[in-house]
Scaffold this active site. Structure first.
Site, PDB file in Angstrom:
ATOM      1  N   HIS A 179      40.405 -49.597 -52.161  1.00 14.47           N
ATOM      2  CA  HIS A 179      41.650 -50.291 -51.791  1.00 14.47           C
ATOM      3  C   HIS A 179      41.588 -50.785 -50.353  1.00 14.47           C
ATOM      4  O   HIS A 179      41.954 -51.934 -50.066  1.00 14.47           O
ATOM      5  CB  HIS A 179      42.825 -49.330 -51.991  1.00 14.47           C
ATOM      6  CG  HIS A 179      44.106 -49.794 -51.392  1.00 14.47           C
ATOM      7  ND1 HIS A 179      45.070 -50.470 -52.102  1.00 14.47           N
ATOM      8  CD2 HIS A 179      44.595 -49.677 -50.118  1.00 14.47           C
ATOM      9  CE1 HIS A 179      46.091 -50.753 -51.305  1.00 14.47           C
ATOM     10  NE2 HIS A 179      45.833 -50.275 -50.096  1.00 14.47           N
ATOM     11  N   GLU A 180      41.115 -49.944 -49.446  1.00 16.81           N
ATOM     12  CA  GLU A 180      41.038 -50.340 -48.039  1.00 16.81           C
ATOM     13  C   GLU A 180      39.990 -51.434 -47.815  1.00 16.81           C
ATOM     14  O   GLU A 180      40.197 -52.348 -47.008  1.00 16.81           O
ATOM     15  CB  GLU A 180      40.730 -49.122 -47.176  1.00 16.81           C
ATOM     16  CG  GLU A 180      41.842 -48.104 -47.132  1.00 16.81           C
ATOM     17  CD  GLU A 180      43.164 -48.725 -46.726  1.00 16.81           C
ATOM     18  OE1 GLU A 180      43.180 -49.547 -45.788  1.00 16.81           O
ATOM     19  OE2 GLU A 180      44.183 -48.400 -47.341  1.00 16.81           O
ATOM     20  N   HIS A 186      41.455 -54.737 -48.635  1.00 16.19           N
ATOM     21  CA  HIS A 186      42.271 -55.317 -47.565  1.00 16.19           C
ATOM     22  C   HIS A 186      41.414 -56.180 -46.633  1.00 16.19           C
ATOM     23  O   HIS A 186      41.811 -57.288 -46.248  1.00 16.19           O
ATOM     24  CB  HIS A 186      42.944 -54.212 -46.752  1.00 16.19           C
ATOM     25  CG  HIS A 186      44.250 -53.753 -47.305  1.00 16.19           C
ATOM     26  ND1 HIS A 186      45.308 -54.604 -47.551  1.00 16.19           N
ATOM     27  CD2 HIS A 186      44.683 -52.514 -47.664  1.00 16.19           C
ATOM     28  CE1 HIS A 186      46.328 -53.923 -48.024  1.00 16.19           C
ATOM     29  NE2 HIS A 186      45.973 -52.645 -48.111  1.00 16.19           N
ATOM     30  N   GLU A 205      49.791 -55.128 -50.798  1.00 13.36           N
ATOM     31  CA  GLU A 205      49.360 -53.803 -51.228  1.00 13.36           C
ATOM     32  C   GLU A 205      49.025 -53.797 -52.712  1.00 13.36           C
ATOM     33  O   GLU A 205      48.031 -53.185 -53.131  1.00 13.36           O
ATOM     34  CB  GLU A 205      50.459 -52.774 -50.926  1.00 13.36           C
ATOM     35  CG  GLU A 205      50.636 -52.453 -49.461  1.00 13.36           C
ATOM     36  CD  GLU A 205      49.394 -51.809 -48.861  1.00 13.36           C
ATOM     37  OE1 GLU A 205      48.768 -50.976 -49.544  1.00 13.36           O
ATOM     38  OE2 GLU A 205      49.054 -52.148 -47.725  1.00 13.36           O
TER      39      GLU A 205
END
Length: 444
Positions: free
Chosen positions: A260-261, A264, A325
């Site tokens: 997930h990071e 980003h 997100e």
């Protein structure tokens, strides 16, 4: 972890599912571990063990976590060029002074001159309308000429700033974080550091076919801080806090969070958020001038300015942050699937976070007040994405998933926890004690 390292990053799933629940003696005092302890003692939640049946006893859930798990710090979510630090306050001050000056000038005019201005405005209303329309056309043209396609997802995004504007800022931000946590950085020989390094390396290797992933150089930093948090700076600097390592139940949950990071950074969410903030700030200057020009008193203008800022925050800033997100969740789940991670564990993590906050008695705020989706909605969103991620996993020739679904294990444990809670209450009283409310988990 030993199985994973021995196979040289080929696959994460040659081991059975990890424990979703930990024993009580593993849970207590988890957030203040020493970096010199071995992995099996320092991070018991990362130990891999099979789950064949329900545990004989459930954990005490002595978990100390922050109010909400935010996977992106404010500076990473919306970085701004350095000159904004000086220019933005000056712009707002100029708008306030201009609007206030217009109001005072209008009040000082004699009644006959006011009527002359009104009459002149009525006569030239079409010219005024044409001028305003021209400004609107310029704004719309600027907006559509600065739209780009988001990599991987193909979603249209606004890009006001070029990537080169953020290179210097990213380095400055990196230096700031390094200065802040320089005394808390774990060494490369630490077991927790090695786990994070191995997972990030495997995720990047499994997704090297994506140019944006292979173009970044991933630098790992593990901070000895009991905060459930992790973030990745735009140029690939990964920061993971030991509180997160102790909050996850297995290596699959940690792999999804790091995916997930990484998403980003790959999707350039920092630049996207900064572009939107810059555009909204420019428009807000116009409204700010009008507020201070129209309001009859300074006190009313201050109230109007506060209302305008809150409307911008809750109608644009926070919903856009939640959208980013959700996009990072989707792409991060795809990254994890290509790395042969058990993607089913992703939603379990957010259910655990929801449970931990409920047990601690933390208030459940509405989602529209937050920059992140609620834990419940996040878990449900991931559950909808998991079937597609499983197909991606199969297309990558990953080994078949062994053991029960971790989501099923979590639900069974929840049922047993509620049964035990009801069993303790039944002999004492048939009524609900308002000081000890019954747990309610709608998602599970």
């Amino acid at each position: 972890y030993r199985n994973f390292a021995a196979k040289e990053l080929r696959c994460l799933l040659d081991v059975p599912n990890a424990e979703v629940y930990r024993n009580a003696h593993h849970s207590s005092g988890r957030f203040r571990s020493q970096s010199s302890q071995p992995l099996r003692k320092k991070i018991p939640s990362l130990q891999i063990s099979s789950v064949g049946q329900l545990p004989h006893h459930l954990p005490a859930w002595d978990v100390q976590i922050v109010r909400s798990f935010h996977t992106s710090p404010s500076l990473q979510a919306a970085p701004v060029p350095l000159f904004w630090i000086f220019v933005k306050p000056a712009q707002k001050l100029f708008a306030i002074i201009l609007g206030r000056s217009i109001r005072k000038w209008w009040k000082a005019l004699p009644p006959n001159k006011r009527e002359l201005f009104k009459e002149s405005a009525r006569k030239n209303k079409w010219k005024i309308l044409l001028g305003v329309s021209s400004l609107g056309v310029v704004f719309v043209t600027f907006y559509f000429t600065h739209l780009e396609e988001t990599p991987i997802t193909g979603r249209t995004r606004l890009m006001v700033f070029g990537k080169e504007h953020f290179r210097e800022l990213s380095q400055m931000e990196y230096d700031m974080w390094m200065e802040l946590y320089k005394s808390q950085m774990l060494p490369e020989t630490d077991a927790g550091y090695q786990v994070v390094e191995t997972i990030v390396g495997h995720l990047s290797e499994s997704n090297k076919d994506i140019p944006q992933v292979s173009a970044l150089k991933w630098v790992i930093h593990v901070v000895d801080e009991p905060v459930v948090n992790a973030f990745v700076l735009p140029h690939g600097q990964v920061f993971v806090f030991t509180g997160l390592l102790e909050a996850v139940s297995d290596i699959h949950q940690l792999s999804f969070i790091l995916g997930h990071e990484i998403a980003h950074a790959v999707l350039e969410h920092a630049v996207k958020k900064a572009s939107l903030v810059h555009l909204l700030d420019f428009l807000s200057l116009i409204f700010l001038t009008m507020i201070w020009a129209i309001c009859p008193r300074d006190s009313l203008a201050v109230v109007g300015q506060w209302i305008q800022s809150k409307l911008q925050e809750f109608m644009f800033d926070r919903p856009y942050s939640r959208t980013l997100e959700a996009e990072a969740d989707k792409v991060g789940l795809q990254f994890a699937a290509k790395a042969c991670v058990d993607v089913r564990a992703s939603s379990v993590f957010w259910q655990q976070m929801e449970l931990a906050e409920a047990i601690e008695g933390q208030p459940k705020l509405p989602e529209w007040l937050s920059t992140h989706p609620s834990h419940e909605n996040r878990a449900e969103h991931l559950d909808r994405l998991i079937p597609e991620a499983l197909k991606i996993r199969e297309s990558c020739n990953c080994p078949s998933l062994s053991g029960p679904d971790p989501r099923l294990i979590f639900r069974l444990n929840m049922q047993r926890l509620l049964e035990l809670a009801e069993g303790r209450e039944a002999p004492n009283s048939t009524k609900q004690d308002p000081s000890n409310p019954k747990l309610d988990f709608p998602h599970t």
